[in-house]
Motif scaffolding. Structure first.
Motif, PDB file in Angstrom:
ATOM      1  N   ARG A 183       0.844  -1.193   0.000  1.00 63.24           N
ATOM      2  CA  ARG A 183       0.000   0.000   0.000  1.00 63.24           C
ATOM      3  C   ARG A 183       0.882   1.246   0.000  1.00 63.24           C
ATOM      4  NH1 ARG A 183      -3.665  -3.558   2.669  1.00 63.24           N
ATOM      5  NH2 ARG A 183      -5.644  -3.481   1.579  1.00 63.24           N
ATOM      6  N   TYR A 184       0.439   2.244  -0.759  1.00 63.91           N
ATOM      7  CA  TYR A 184       1.115   3.535  -0.851  1.00 63.91           C
ATOM      8  C   TYR A 184       0.242   4.574  -0.155  1.00 63.91           C
ATOM      9  CZ  TYR A 184       3.896   1.258  -4.438  1.00 63.91           C
ATOM     10  OH  TYR A 184       4.729   0.400  -5.109  1.00 63.91           O
ATOM     11  N   TRP A 185       0.847   5.315   0.775  1.00 64.71           N
ATOM     12  CA  TRP A 185       0.138   6.297   1.582  1.00 64.71           C
ATOM     13  C   TRP A 185       0.724   7.678   1.360  1.00 64.71           C
ATOM     14  CZ3 TRP A 185      -3.437   3.991   4.987  1.00 64.71           C
ATOM     15  CH2 TRP A 185      -3.275   2.623   5.189  1.00 64.71           C
ATOM     16  N   SER A 186      -0.107   8.707   1.410  1.00 66.67           N
ATOM     17  CA  SER A 186       0.395  10.073   1.470  1.00 66.67           C
ATOM     18  C   SER A 186       1.008  10.252   2.847  1.00 66.67           C
ATOM     19  CB  SER A 186      -0.757  11.067   1.291  1.00 66.67           C
ATOM     20  OG  SER A 186      -0.339  12.351   1.694  1.00 66.67           O
ATOM     21  N   ALA A 187       2.188  10.847   2.919  1.00 61.59           N
ATOM     22  CA  ALA A 187       2.831  11.054   4.215  1.00 61.59           C
ATOM     23  C   ALA A 187       2.033  12.031   5.070  1.00 61.59           C
ATOM     24  CB  ALA A 187       4.258  11.560   4.031  1.00 61.59           C
ATOM     25  N   GLY A 188       1.145  12.792   4.450  1.00 63.46           N
ATOM     26  CA  GLY A 188       0.345  13.765   5.187  1.00 63.46           C
ATOM     27  C   GLY A 188      -0.948  13.218   5.758  1.00 63.46           C
ATOM     28  N   SER A 189      -1.392  12.041   5.302  1.00 62.87           N
ATOM     29  CA  SER A 189      -2.658  11.496   5.788  1.00 62.87           C
ATOM     30  C   SER A 189      -2.641   9.975   5.700  1.00 62.87           C
ATOM     31  CB  SER A 189      -3.825  12.022   4.953  1.00 62.87           C
ATOM     32  OG  SER A 189      -5.017  11.378   5.320  1.00 62.87           O
ATOM     33  N   LEU A 190      -3.060   9.344   6.773  1.00 62.34           N
ATOM     34  CA  LEU A 190      -3.107   7.883   6.806  1.00 62.34           C
ATOM     35  C   LEU A 190      -4.540   7.357   6.832  1.00 62.34           C
ATOM     36  CD1 LEU A 190      -0.315   7.207   9.435  1.00 62.34           C
ATOM     37  CD2 LEU A 190      -0.115   7.287   6.950  1.00 62.34           C
ATOM     38  N   ARG A 191      -5.500   8.203   6.494  1.00 59.70           N
ATOM     39  CA  ARG A 191      -6.897   7.754   6.532  1.00 59.70           C
ATOM     40  C   ARG A 191      -7.113   6.517   5.682  1.00 59.70           C
ATOM     41  NH1 ARG A 191      -9.048  13.253   5.617  1.00 59.70           N
ATOM     42  NH2 ARG A 191      -8.655  14.167   7.625  1.00 59.70           N
ATOM     43  N   GLU A 192      -6.630   6.577   4.472  1.00 57.98           N
ATOM     44  CA  GLU A 192      -6.715   5.426   3.577  1.00 57.98           C
ATOM     45  C   GLU A 192      -5.571   5.499   2.581  1.00 57.98           C
ATOM     46  OE1 GLU A 192      -9.900   6.483   0.232  1.00 57.98           O
ATOM     47  OE2 GLU A 192     -10.738   6.426   2.251  1.00 57.98           O
ATOM     48  N   PRO A 193      -5.141   4.348   2.077  1.00 58.32           N
ATOM     49  CA  PRO A 193      -4.007   4.368   1.139  1.00 58.32           C
ATOM     50  C   PRO A 193      -4.403   5.024  -0.177  1.00 58.32           C
ATOM     51  CG  PRO A 193      -4.898   2.143   1.388  1.00 58.32           C
ATOM     52  CD  PRO A 193      -5.620   3.004   2.356  1.00 58.32           C
TER      53      PRO A 193
END
Length: 130
Positions: A114-124
């Motif tokens: 999974r790839y996540w924004s470093a600014g938000s972990l709500r959903e990938p």
């Protein structure tokens, strides 16, 4: 840790760390951690945040969640991945990029990445299943 070159997320040789704890050691004080962070499960992977280093620390746990701790805020996570996280133990984690494009990549024991924004972990942002 104010100087990234003098900080380590690993325990010093011969020390033991209880499950569910991530510790930051400063090489000028190797006998005790500078910061201790807690989670509800064993933490297998830690990295400094790609944008907010050294204030923010990322951790990946056996519960499949990605955690973020803020050294200024105390020992409990300020953010954790939600329902879009992994269903299995995280076996790998990396931080890449900088600025708004910074991403965190996680992999679990069934091969899902999974790839996540470093600014938000709500959903990938993206999921690759094998």
């Amino acid at each position: 840790p104010h100087d990234p070159s003098s900080s380590s997320l690993a325990s010093p040789p011969g020390s033991s760390r209880p499950a569910g704890v991530a510790a930051i050691y400063n090489l000028s004080m190797p006998g005790r951690p500078e910061h201790v962070f807690a989670a509800g499960c064993p933490i297998l992977h830690t990295r400094f945040h790609p944008v907010e280093h050294p204030r923010l620390v990322l951790g990946g746990g056996t519960d499949g969640r990605l955690y973020v701790w803020d050294a200024r805020a105390g020992r409990y996570p300020v953010q954790r991945s939600g329902a879009g996280g992994h269903d299995r133990t995280l076996v790998g984690m990396a931080a890449a990029g900088s600025g708004p494009a910074a991403r965190v990549v996680t992999a679990d024991s069934d091969g899902t990445v999974r790839y996540w924004s470093a600014g938000s972990l709500r959903e990938p942002e993206e999921t690759v299943a094998t």
